[in-house]
Design an enzyme around this catalytic site. Structure first.
Site, PDB file in Angstrom:
ATOM      1  CB  CYS A 332     -95.337 -30.224  83.149  1.00 16.06           C
ATOM      2  SG  CYS A 332     -95.074 -28.513  82.625  1.00 16.06           S
ATOM      3  CG  HIS A 440     -90.770 -30.545  85.252  1.00 19.32           C
ATOM      4  ND1 HIS A 440     -91.077 -31.511  84.325  1.00 19.32           N
ATOM      5  CD2 HIS A 440     -91.323 -29.392  84.807  1.00 19.32           C
ATOM      6  CE1 HIS A 440     -91.777 -30.960  83.337  1.00 19.32           C
ATOM      7  NE2 HIS A 440     -91.941 -29.681  83.615  1.00 19.32           N
TER       8      HIS A 440
END
Length: 503
Positions: A332, A440
Site C-alpha cells: 500500500c 493488505h
C-alpha cells in the site's frame, strides 16, 4: 423484532473492551443467540473492508468473526483515522467524507450521532443482542459534551453498561471507583456490573478488595478474567506484543519500520507468529539490523512518513540491503514509496505537496480523494500461488516500471465497476528482488505466506494456518468468559433492565 443491548465501557484505553466484546460475541453465539458487535466511534489506523464495500475498524471486523458474521459498515459507523496529531480523516458509515481538525470534529459530532443511531437501529432490529464497545473512558470530562462514544450513546439508546478495568497496570479499585465518581447520577445508574481484567495470582488474595468494592459502590463484580498469556488477536490500533514458540536453527530475519502513521500493521502478525521468522519492528533512532526481507508497511500520511524514513537513513539502508541480495516488499503506502515520485496536490493525506520516492521502481503515485475499497482474490504471478486480501488506498500509481505485475486479480466483485478495478496490481522488479502491491492481508493465507517466505530465502518452510490460529484464539476468549464471568447473572441483569422498560 427489537433486540437487547449491552455496552462494555472501560476505565482506560486498552482496559480490555475490544477483547471482552469479542469474547461475549462468541459466548452468546454458542448459546445460539444472533449477536452482533457495534462500536459507535472508533479512532484507529487499522481498518478492514466490509462485505458491503465500506471501511470499519479492524477490531470490529475481528468481533464480527467472533459473532460468526462478515464485517459490515453498520458495526462501526464512525471511524476516525488520524493523519496528524491535530487532525483525522472522518469515515461515516464506511465512506471517507471529511478531513477535520479535532475542534472541527467536536462541532460535527451531532451530525455523526445521526449516523451512529441510524446504524444501531438497523442492527437492533435484526439481531437478538447488540454488544457495544465504548471508546477510551466515559470519565474523560473534556469529551463529555456531545459524547457519542460512551455514556452519550448509552443514554441515547437507554442500555445498561458494564465497566471493565485492567488490574495488570495497577490501581484497579481507584480506576473503578474514580470513574463512577466522575459520572452523573443517571450515568452511574447504568453501570450494572464490573469486570476486572488481566488478573495474575491467587483470587483469594483479591477477594477482600472485591467485597469492599461491591459494598462501596453497590455494583456487583461480574467476574475477574485471568491474564491470558500468548493471546493473539487483531490489534485495534497500537502494535500488540506477540509471542510465539520459535524453532531452533536458522530463522528468516524480517524488518518492518514503525512509521509515525503506520496503518494496518496487523498485516505482519502472521510473520511475527511464524515459528521460523524473527520479525523486528524498527522505530525512530533505532539501529536497523541486517535482514533477509524488509517490508514497507501502509501509512495514513505517506508523504510525511516517507520523509521520516529518509531522515532515519532508510534510503541508504535499502540500497545496501538489495545490493547484498536482500528482498523487499512494499504494501500500500509502502508500495507507493518504492517509486520515483509521490504527489498529493489536493491535500488528501496532509498538506498539499510532493516528494521523491526511493526510486526503486519507475512509477509515480498521485493521491486522489476517492478511496479504493475492495476485497480481492487472485494469484501472485511470480510465485504462482493464490492470495486473498483487501485494498484501502487513495493513490493511483502509473509508469513503465509497472509492466511486470505482482498479482493478477480474479473477476470483478459484486457491486463494483470495471472502471474501479484493474485485473493487475503491483510490481515485480526485473531482478526479482522487489515486489510491491496495494493488497493488505498478503500473509494471511498459509500457501501465500509459505511461498513468500521461500522467495525471501527460507528453506523447508513450515505451513502456518493463520485463520485457524485466529479462530482458536476466539474460542479461547469464549472459554475464558464462560469460566470466569458470571454469564447467568449478566443475562439476568439484562432481562431485568429491559423488563422494567417494557412496562
Amino acid at each position: 423484532m427489537i433486540g437487547q443491548t449491552i455496552m462494555v465501557q472501560g476505565t482506560t484505553s486498552d482496559a480490555g473492551k475490544s477483547t471482552l466484546v469479542a469474547a461475549l460475541c462468541r459466548a452468546f453465539l454458542q448459546q445460539n443467540k444472533s449477536v452482533v458487535p457495534f462500536k459507535p466511534q472508533n479512532m484507529a489506523l487499522n481498518s478492514a473492508v466490509t462485505i458491503d464495500g465500506g471501511e470499519i475498524g479492524r477490531a470490529q471486523a475481528f468481533q464480527a468473526y467472533a459473532a460468526g458474521l462478515e464485517p459490515m459498515v453498520d458495526m462501526n459507523p464512525v471511524l476516525l483515522k488520524p493523519t496528524t496529531d491535530m487532525g483525522a480523516q472522518i469515515i461515516i458509515q464506511g465512506k471517507a467524507l471529511h478531513q477535520m481538525s479535532a475542534t472541527q470534529y467536536h462541532g460535527y459530532k451531532t451530525i455523526a450521532m445521526e449516523a451512529v443511531l441510524d446504524s444501531f437501529r438497523r442492527l437492533n432490529e435484526q439481531y437478538d443482542l447488540v454488544v457495544v464497545e465504548g471508546a477510551g473512558s466515559p470519565a474523560e470530562i473534556n469529551l463529555r459534551d456531545r459524547d457519542i462514544a460512551n455514556m452519550g450513546f448509552a443514554e441515547a439508546v437507554d442500555c445498561p453498561v458494564i465497566l471493565v478495568a485492567d488490574i495488570d497496570r495497577g490501581g484497579v479499585f481507584a480506576h473503578l471507583v474514580g470513574t463512577l465518581e466522575l459520572l452523573s447520577e443517571s450515568e452511574k445508574a447504568r453501570v450494572q456490573g464490573f469486570v476486572i481484567n488481566r488478573f495474575r495470582g491467587d483470587i483469594a488474595l483479591l477477594q477482600p478488595g472485591l467485597d469492599w468494592l461491591e459494598e462501596r459502590t453497590g455494583t456487583p463484580v461480574l467476574g475477574v478474567l485471568p491474564y491470558l498469556h500468548g493471546l493473539h488477536i487483531d490489534g485495534e490500533d497500537g502494535i500488540n506484543p506477540l509471542q510465539a514458540d520459535k524453532n531452533e536453527g536458522r530463522r528468516l530475519q524480517v524488518v518492518v519500520p514503525v512509521l509515525p502513521r503506520i496503518s494496518n500493521h496487523t498485516d505482519f502478525d502472521p510473520l511475527r507468529l511464524h515459528p521460523q521468522v524473527d520479525c523486528h519492528y524498527v522505530g525512530a533512532g533505532q539501529t536497523i539490523p541486517p535482514a533477509d526481507l524488509v517490508v514497507l508497511p501502509g501509512s495514513k500520511n505517506t508523504i510525511a512518513d516517507l520523509r521520516w524514513l529518509m531522515e532515519q537513513g532508510w534510503a541508504s539502508y535499502l540500497q545496501k540491503h538489495l545490493r547484498y541480495g536482500g528482498k523487499l516488499i512494499g504494501i500500500c503506502g509502502g508500495f507507493q514509496m518504492l517509486g520515483d515520485l509521490l504527489v498529493d496536490e489536493q491535500g488528501v493525506e496532509g498538506p498539499a505537496g510532493s516528494v521523491a520516492g526511493f526510486g526503486l521502481v519507475a512509477m509515480r503515485t498521485e493521491l486522489m480523494p476517492d478511496k479504493q475499497l475492495h476485497r480481492r482474490t487472485g494469484v501472485i504471478l511470480p510465485l504462482n500461488v493464490p492470495v486473498a486480501g483487501y485494498e484501502i488506498h487513495a493513490g493511483i500509481s502509473s509508469g513503465p516500471g509497472l509492466q511486470n505485475a505482482m498479482i493478477r486479480f480474479d473477476g470483478i466483485g459484486a457491486g463494483e465497476s470495471n472502471e474501479a478495478q484493474s485485473d493487475l496490481d503491483g510490481v515485480v522488479s526485473d531482478d526479482g528482488k522487489i515486489m510491491g502491491t496495494y493488497l493488505h492481508g498478503l500473509f494471511d493465507q498459509s500457501n501465500a505466506l509459505s511461498a513468500i517466505l521461500e522467495w525471501a530465502g527460507l528453506e523447508q518452510v513450515e505451513t502456518m494456518d493463520y485463520p485457524r490460529l485466529r479462530e482458536q484464539q476466539i474460542e479461547r476468549l469464549a472459554r475464558c468468559v464462560n469460566e470466569h464471568l458470571d454469564m447467568e447473572r449478566l443475562q439476568q441483569m439484562m432481562q431485568s433492565w429491559y423488563a422494567v422498560r417494557a412496562k
